[in-house]
Design a protein around this motif. Structure first.
Motif, mmCIF file in Angstrom:
data_model
loop_
_atom_site.group_PDB
_atom_site.id
_atom_site.type_symbol
_atom_site.label_atom_id
_atom_site.label_comp_id
_atom_site.label_asym_id
_atom_site.label_seq_id
_atom_site.Cartn_x
_atom_site.Cartn_y
_atom_site.Cartn_z
ATOM 1 N N ASN A 27 31.522 -48.696 -46.109
ATOM 2 C CA ASN A 27 31.922 -49.928 -46.797
ATOM 3 C C ASN A 27 30.710 -50.843 -46.933
ATOM 4 O O ASN A 27 29.782 -50.794 -46.116
ATOM 5 C CB ASN A 27 33.036 -50.641 -46.023
ATOM 6 N N ASP A 63 40.878 -49.000 -42.994
ATOM 7 C CA ASP A 63 40.257 -47.686 -43.164
ATOM 8 C C ASP A 63 38.848 -47.650 -42.570
ATOM 9 O O ASP A 63 38.461 -46.669 -41.924
ATOM 10 C CB ASP A 63 40.196 -47.330 -44.660
ATOM 11 N N THR A 64 38.082 -48.716 -42.776
ATOM 12 C CA THR A 64 36.722 -48.751 -42.236
ATOM 13 C C THR A 64 36.740 -48.773 -40.716
ATOM 14 O O THR A 64 35.951 -48.076 -40.062
ATOM 15 C CB THR A 64 35.960 -49.975 -42.774
ATOM 16 N N ALA A 121 39.017 -47.547 -38.768
ATOM 17 C CA ALA A 121 39.392 -46.206 -38.296
ATOM 18 C C ALA A 121 38.208 -45.255 -38.375
ATOM 19 O O ALA A 121 37.984 -44.438 -37.471
ATOM 20 C CB ALA A 121 40.561 -45.672 -39.119
ATOM 21 N N SER A 122 37.410 -45.349 -39.441
ATOM 22 C CA SER A 122 36.228 -44.492 -39.571
ATOM 23 C C SER A 122 35.205 -44.803 -38.485
ATOM 24 O O SER A 122 34.578 -43.899 -37.934
ATOM 25 C CB SER A 122 35.601 -44.666 -40.962
ATOM 26 N N SER A 165 45.549 -39.783 -48.987
ATOM 27 C CA SER A 165 46.266 -40.991 -48.584
ATOM 28 C C SER A 165 46.832 -41.646 -49.831
ATOM 29 O O SER A 165 46.475 -41.316 -50.957
ATOM 30 C CB SER A 165 45.342 -41.954 -47.840
ATOM 31 N N ARG A 221 46.298 -36.762 -44.450
ATOM 32 C CA ARG A 221 45.723 -37.381 -43.264
ATOM 33 C C ARG A 221 46.801 -37.692 -42.220
ATOM 34 O O ARG A 221 46.577 -37.546 -41.014
ATOM 35 C CB ARG A 221 44.971 -38.649 -43.654
ATOM 36 N N SER A 260 38.664 -35.336 -40.482
ATOM 37 C CA SER A 260 39.116 -36.111 -41.636
ATOM 38 C C SER A 260 38.504 -35.575 -42.924
ATOM 39 O O SER A 260 39.209 -35.326 -43.913
ATOM 40 C CB SER A 260 38.740 -37.586 -41.429
ATOM 41 N N GLU A 269 40.371 -33.458 -46.101
ATOM 42 C CA GLU A 269 40.225 -33.882 -47.493
ATOM 43 C C GLU A 269 39.653 -32.767 -48.362
ATOM 44 O O GLU A 269 40.069 -32.574 -49.505
ATOM 45 C CB GLU A 269 39.313 -35.110 -47.541
#
Length: 1012
Positions: free
Chosen positions: A584, A611-612, A614-615, A731, A741, A984, A988
């Motif tokens: 991000n 989301d960021t 979690a990453s 997602s 996911r 992850s 994907e």
């Protein structure tokens, strides 16, 4: 007009000069290729020639016949493009256009034709037939002739640094490159592995950068240029410096060669204790020979399909697994006596004497009690063969009932007939007990800093200014303490003292220093250039706790901006990268300086969204970059630290999770909606199980606990409702749908959770199996799931078992005589034992050739012997036996009948019905021929990486790599292992590439025997 004529004359003269230079090199060099990078031009001469070539391309396009008369300046210029470009694939041609001129597709082919013509005329090097060269056939020429492009400088330097064996610079090119190639395979760089195929070139470059004092078959000017460019990159030169230090240390060790005929000293292989889902198992880590000897022995034994019986019993182990760094699982009930050889009868093996001595010398220290280190993050504990344990650490002990248990220890269960305990060696009672049983409890050497203060505290590696006096104190309670200082240039110095040692040094050289002390302890420090007293126009610092990724995700950071003069209305940007990939990026206006940006500032809300965050929490390493255009650019690194947390029961039937920072938020999932985690009331359910997960902004994959009722009632009918839609997308926001996911996150969480009772364990297993079915359906499609359930419903594990079922179905080998069901089961066990002992199916599992009469006759004898053995056992047990093996049994099948049974057994063992769903068809057939049951996980991952690279759809924009193949394989095999990998990104990728996902699923089923 005159300018054009002058330009043509310059090109012709440059061509003549280059032609003379390459002809001179060819005259003095025989048997080795010539590279265009050996042009011998000075830097200013090369720049002038590139400018002339650029102008000439404006007048004469590559497809014209003008370049065919004097092509060398153009080819050397193209080689310079190949040397400096840093991308892969089509990134080459934009660089070519910037440096020379934009070319068409037809002109690219013409340029390759010019390379081929001059390769024949001058004896130039030609690209080998590798997958990379075939995929990028036009740019393969200039990249090859660059000798070692800049894109490989850092990769090669880091690979040399990581080589753990001696690189023999005086040996042959093949031996030198073999040592490096083995390490490069682990790194997974396709380009570096392809470059190492040119053994003479690779050996010359490696010899020069490790020892620049000789002539190595390539022009010295070209090698010196490569070495100089490597020195300009800080990461490359640091890695190369460490590689030289390590090679110097390894070369200094005297080589010990055993005398022929002398007694071979035993070589002990340590045991590995593994814990998975509250179950203990043992594995064995075999020490290894030198790289070249190891490869020769492995190839020879692999060719003959040799398998070893560890201690002469148990399940046979393929020879390739013996020569692997991966621990071998042990399937034994009790450990044998300590002096018993691990592998018997090695004298008749067709391998070198050194390899025979190596195999014959292997032993395992099985005398109990056995001492292990504590479990690591991967759930493994390594045996301590030295018998020494530090008083500051925990250890694991395996002891028999006769030996007894340690005074203060936690019982972990039993394995191979021994009780397992975890204990702290520093406890006085435990230390006394360990010493009474022959172990040495060594007190840890204590290290503390004194002297100059460090810069920017709380860094993972401490920093000091150049010129500082760095001092430290060592305290060794056992007496002697020793410190060894390793400087950035590789020089070393050692000091020793009794009990206490005060030492220091003046840091006059910038770089990384290392202080080594105690039993393998190591402290690293960085010495940086002294900073000026005054601030620059703008500087930034950060307060970030322990620099953990959780601190960044929880916004426990404060940025402090300082400046000599007030800075107003400046635009700044923050960027977050996770494991080298940008996640991000946001921007805002900086307040008037000096100022600080605290965690409550609005920019953190936008930067660290759900989301960021979690990453960041899932990443091993995160980087926060701060940039003020034209004034400031700085990065701060954060590392993943797994903070332990514990569950506790509280009054009222609730549970809570706490760590060192306080109480964590609790999330819960239920079997009816296993993919949904909601904020929980933490009350223990009384009707069905519930999965509790702890975290802060988001629940963690690991550390969950599954609780539920401890009684099973026959009327209970547990249900797991399938979602209305299983979305292949990663997602989204659609309701009543479950995305890729979500399913993977739930699968990992439910698999890794602990349980409170057997009923919960059974119920959780149902949920995990259902989640796996959803996962497979999302990735592989409904048709694959239907075929998989159809085949696996009647599938039996093991080729021998499938062969016996095929014989029973076809009426082959079995006699039509009256025996009881118990005797029939015993007959199958006897047959399986005899077939395994004969080693008959070692080659039959993979070969496609019909069997001959000798094998058919041996199968006849095995069945006849099995009936005789059954008769004798039945009589010995006092059972009634209605047949006589001499009169009623006479197995004598024709060759075709045995062949039909073997073909049917192979069809079940290799899941041939699922191979038909793999694409392309010929690639699916090739994948089915692999011996997955005998392969190690790393070998299966390598096979999948190669298979997907060759057969994945070419139109996909994003490509696979080995890391994604590894994470995908473990997702299907053991999700808790995949949680530590890039699961992850792998999910994907498989959602976008169904054919590759099916191949991975097929390999996973074969690897675990096809059982569900």
């Amino acid at each position: 007009m005159s300018e054009s004529i002058d330009m043509n004359i310059q090109i012709e003269r440059a061509h003549e000069r280059l032609s003379l230079e390459f002809s001179r090199i060819r005259a003095i060099r025989s048997g080795t290729s010539i590279y265009l990078a050996e042009h011998g031009l000075e830097e200013n001469e090369l720049a002038a020639m590139l400018l002339v070539v650029r102008k000439a391309l404006d007048c004469h396009h590559i497809g014209s016949g003008w370049w065919h008369r004097h092509p060398l300046p153009l080819l050397v210029a193209s080689t310079e493009v190949g040397y400096v470009y840093r991308g892969t694939g089509t990134d080459f041609w934009p660089v070519f256009a910037d440096m020379l001129k934009e070319v068409t597709l037809v002109e690219r082919g013409t340029l390759s034709a010019l390379f081929r013509e001059q390769a024949v005329a001058l004896g130039l090097a030609q690209p080998s037939r590798s997958s990379w060269n075939e995929a990028f056939c036009h740019i393969a020429w200039p990249v090859l002739h660059a000798i070692l492009p800049i894109e490989l400088h850092r990769t090669l330097a880091e690979t040399l640094r990581d080589v753990r064996s001696v690189i023999d610079l005086a040996g042959t090119d093949a031996d030198l490159v073999a040592t490096i190639r083995e390490r490069a395979k682990i790194g997974g760089s396709v380009r570096l592995n392809s470059w190492l195929e040119e053994e003479h070139t690779a050996a010359a470059v490696v010899r020069h950068i490790l020892d620049s004092g000789g002539e190595y078959g390539i022009a010295g000017t070209a090698l010196q240029r490569i070495a100089a460019d490597i020195a300009r990159d800080d990461a490359s030169i640091t890695a190369l410096r460490e590689a030289r230090i390590r090679q110097k240390a390894l070369s200094a060790k005297p080589k010990q060669t055993a005398r022929r005929g002398s007694e071979q000293q035993p070589l002990f292989a340590p045991l590995v204790l593994r814990s998975f889902e509250n179950r203990l198992t043992l594995a064995l880590k075999i020490p290894q020979m030198g790289q070249s000897d190891r490869e020769l022995a492995r190839s020879a034994l692999d060719a003959m399909r040799w398998r070893a019986f560890l201690w002469g019993e148990g399940r046979p182990v393929p020879g390739r697994n013996i020569f692997s760094d991966f621990p071998l699982p042990l399937q034994i009930c009790f450990l044998p006596e300590p002096e018993r050889p691990l592998i018997d009868e090695t004298r008749r093996l067709p391998i070198a004497q050194e390899a025979k001595d190596f195999l014959g010398s292997l032993r395992v220290a099985t005398g109990e009690p056995l001492l292990f280190s504590d479990f690591g993050p991967d759930g493994d504990a390594l045996q301590s063969t030295s018998g020494i344990v530090s008083d500051s650490s925990k250890c694991i002990l395996l002891a028999s009932k006769e030996t007894g248990s340690p005074p203060v220890g936690e019982s972990l269960g039993r394995v191979v007939g021994l009780d397992a305990f975890r204990l702290h060696a520093g406890d006085p009672a435990n230390a006394s007990w360990l010493m009474n049983h022959g172990f040495s409890v060594r007190k840890k050497t204590q290290f503390s800093w004194i002297g100059s203060a460090e810069l920017e505290q709380h860094r993972p590696v401490r920093r000091f200014s150049e010129g500082s006096f760095v001092a430290f104190r060592l305290y060794a309670p056992d007496g002697l303490c020793e410190a060894r200082l390793v400087c950035p240039n590789g020089s070393e110095s050692t000091l020793a003292g009794e009990e206490t040692l005060l030492a220091g040094f003046s840091a006059t050289e910038t770089g990384r220093y290392r202080i080594r002390y105690g039993e393998g302890d190591d402290v690293a420090i960085d010495i940086v250039e002294s900073q000026e007293d005054g601030l620059g126009l703008l500087t930034v610092d950060i307060d970030a706790g322990d620099y953990a990724t959780s601190d960044l995700a929880d916004r426990k950071v404060t940025l402090r901006f300082n400046a000599d003069a007030s800075l107003q209305e400046a635009e700044f940007q923050l960027m977050v990268c996770c494991d080298g990939r940008m996640v991000n990026r946001v921007g805002d206006t900086l307040p008037d300086t000096p100022c600080k940006i605290e965690g409550s500032h609005g920019i953190w809300e936008r930067l660290l969204d759900a989301d960021t965050a979690a990453s960041v929490l899932a990443a091993r390493r995160a980087e926060l970059s701060v940039e003020v255009s034209g004034l400031l650019k700085k990065s701060f690194e954060f590392e993943q630290t797994v903070a332990p947390f514990a569950w506790e029961s509280r009054a009222g039937g609730t549970i809570a999770a706490t760590d060192e920072t306080g109480e964590l938020a609790i999330f819960a999932s239920t079997p009816d909606r296993p993919t949904v985690s909601c904020a929980a009331s933490s009350s223990v359910p009384d009707t069905d199980i519930q999965l509790f997960r702890a975290g802060r902004q988001a629940p963690s994959n690991f550390g969950g606990i599954c609780v539920g009722p401890s009684r099973w009632r026959s009327g209970d009918a547990f249900k797991i409702e399938k979602p209305e839609r299983l979305m292949r997308r990663f997602s989204g926001v659609e309701t009543n749908a479950v995305f890729g996911r979500d399913v993977v996150d739930a699968l990992i969480s439910w698999s890794a959770a602990t349980v409170d009772n057997p009923v919960t364990q059974y119920r959780r297993g149902q949920v995990v199996r259902e989640l796996e079915k959803w996962f497979v359906e999302q990735l592989c499609g409904p048709s694959w799931v239907s075929q998989e359930q159809l085949i696996l419903s009647g599938h039996e594990t093991g080729f021998v078992r499938n062969f016996l079922l095929a014989c029973a179905n076809l009426g082959v080998g079995y006699c039509d005589i009256a025996i009881s069901e118990d005797q029939a089961s015993r007959l199958d066990r006897i047959l399986a034992r005899l077939i395994e002992a004969s080693g008959l199916f070692t080659n039959l599992e993979t070969t496609h050739n019909p069997i001959d009469e000798d094998i058919a006759a041996e199968l006849d004898d095995i069945f006849n012997e099995a009936y005789s053995t059954l008769y004798l056992e039945s009589v010995a047990l006092g059972e009634r036996c209605l047949f006589d093996p001499e009169d009623d049994v006479d197995v004598g099948e024709v060759v075709g009948n045995w062949h039909s049974a073997i073909v049917e057994a192979k069809s079940k063992a290799t899941l041939l019905g699922m191979v038909d769903l793999l694409r392309p068809l010929d690639a699916g057939d090739a994948l089915s021929e692999a011996d997955f049951e005998a392969m190690l996980p790393d070998e299966i991952v390598d096979l999948l990486d190669d298979w997907i690279g060759r057969n994945s759809p070419p139109h996909h924009a994003r490509k696979w790599n080995r890391d994604l193949a590894e994470a995908s394989f473990w997702l299907f095999t053991k999700p808790t292992v995949a949680a530590r990998l890039s699961w992850s990104a792998a999910t994907e990728r498989m959602l976008a590439d169904r054919f590759s996902a099916r191949a991975v699923r097929y390999a996973a089923l074969r690897a675990r025997g096809g059982s569900e």
